[in-house]
Design an enzyme around this catalytic site. Structure first.
Site, PDB file in Angstrom:
ATOM      1  N   LYS A   1      28.458 -48.283 -97.273  1.00 39.50           N
ATOM      2  CA  LYS A   1      28.480 -48.520 -99.091  1.00 39.50           C
ATOM      3  C   LYS A   1      29.886 -49.616 -99.038  1.00 39.50           C
ATOM      4  O   LYS A   1      31.260 -49.366 -98.938  1.00 39.50           O
ATOM      5  CB  LYS A   1      28.024 -47.775 -99.512  1.00 39.50           C
ATOM      6  CG  LYS A   1      27.433 -46.963 -99.989  1.00 39.50           C
ATOM      7  CD  LYS A   1      27.303 -46.000-100.722  1.00 39.50           C
ATOM      8  CE  LYS A   1      26.131 -44.955-100.802  1.00 39.50           C
ATOM      9  NZ  LYS A   1      25.983 -44.176 -99.584  1.00 39.50           N
TER      10      LYS A   1
ATOM     11  N   GLU B   1      17.141 -38.637 -95.299  1.00 41.18           N
ATOM     12  CA  GLU B   1      17.847 -37.731 -96.017  1.00 41.18           C
ATOM     13  C   GLU B   1      16.925 -37.478 -97.238  1.00 41.18           C
ATOM     14  O   GLU B   1      15.820 -38.430 -98.057  1.00 41.18           O
ATOM     15  CB  GLU B   1      19.095 -37.952 -96.263  1.00 41.18           C
ATOM     16  CG  GLU B   1      18.869 -39.868 -97.165  1.00 41.18           C
ATOM     17  CD  GLU B   1      20.175 -40.323 -97.366  1.00 41.18           C
ATOM     18  OE1 GLU B   1      21.099 -39.141 -98.243  1.00 41.18           O
ATOM     19  OE2 GLU B   1      21.024 -41.034 -96.956  1.00 41.18           O
TER      20      GLU B   1
END
Length: 302
Positions: free
Chosen positions: A160, A25
């Site tokens: 996360k 990414e």
């Protein structure tokens, strides 16, 4: 594949020859890391793949055009503070195409574009997920829905840790996303190795490749998510992590930070409160995921 997506000659040749390719990414270096470390990490990840015998395919948007296989000059330009760059999810792709904007692609957009190009493995850092308090805000990352409909193998250091990891895994289950831990039954929490949530485990890159083949044989259209814990020496001390996260959440409540601003606020607070340790953990986790993704791509190519 749509002609509106540009695939570099190097990536296209590797795919045509069925050589291993791993997608990367771009938001990690356009929005996730500080400069100039951002470009250094991005280029090092590409070299890490080449050294492992794998072709890197960094995904981003240049003047509104999605590119699978950014060149080094394009990576440097997107990572330069002088370049106006937007964060691009799937819903943003038509907008940036019309406005001819530069952009870093999120996990969702990267997975989509990589799959459209024919790339089967994608390495990232940490995933988005269900935000804390989502029962009232309905705030969850587009990564979740995207991975329910894109048949790609994603290697991540988990979700996360500022998010609701348990709720995220529940959503993945509901949406039919296969989630496994790499040599662990404790799903990783990005900065920490074990989030406290249990998952099935796999022992080798070959196992991940076998999961992808089984998914394809069954006609399923969802991702295989491989949770790869950060190296023990690189994780943030779990007690410190929990204390700092609590502090960050209280500060966010006081400052009335919410919505899309909340996660960056929490991560920035944790970065400051840990003296930059979370940044080093982020980079270490990313490198570990790139290494594992390379081995999975080679196993799939075999």
């Amino acid at each position: 594949m749509s002609e509106s997506i540009v695939v570099s000659e190097t990536v296209r040749a590797a795919l045509d020859e069925r050589r291993p390719v791993v997608a990367l990414e771009s938001t990690i270096f356009t929005h996730g890391l500080t400069r100039p470390r951002n470009v250094e990490v991005a280029l090092a990840a590409e070299q890490q793949l080449r050294d492992a015998g794998v072709v890197p395919a960094t995904v981003g948007v240049v003047e509104g055009v999605p590119v699978v296989g950014l060149s080094a000059p394009q990576i440097r330009a997107l990572g330069d503070a002088a370049t106006p760059v937007v964060k691009i999810g799937i819903r943003d792709l038509p907008v940036v195409a019309v406005k001819r904007l530069h952009g870093g692609t999120t996990v969702a957009a990267t997975a989509l574009l990589a799959h459209r190009a024919g790339v089967g493995v994608f390495a990232t850092g940490g995933l988005g997920g269900v935000h804390r308090g989502a029962a009232t805000t309905f705030d969850e990352s587009a990564d979740i829905v995207a991975l329910s409909s894109i048949p790609i193998v994603v290697v991540s250091a988990g979700v996360k840790s500022v998010l609701d990891i348990a709720a995220t895994l529940e959503r993945f289950e509901t949406l039919g996303v296969t989630v496994v831990g790499y040599r662990t039954t404790g799903f990783p929490g990005f900065y920490i190795r074990d989030s406290g949530c249990a998952v099935d485990d796999i022992d080798s890159p070959e196992d991940a490749a076998a999961l992808a083949r089984a998914r394809d044989d069954l006609g399923l259209r969802s991702a295989v998510l491989v949770g790869n814990p950060v190296d023990p020496a690189a994780q943030v001390d779990p007690d410190l992590h929990d204390r700092v996260l609590d502090e960050a959440e209280r500060e966010a409540t006081t400052a009335r930070v919410r919505g899309k601003d909340l996660t960056p606020f929490l991560l920035e607070h944790m970065h400051r409160a840990t003296g930059g340790r979370t940044l080093e953990t982020n980079v270490a986790a990313y490198r570990g995921n790139v290494a594992l993704a390379a081995e999975i791509a080679k196993a799939m190519a075999r």
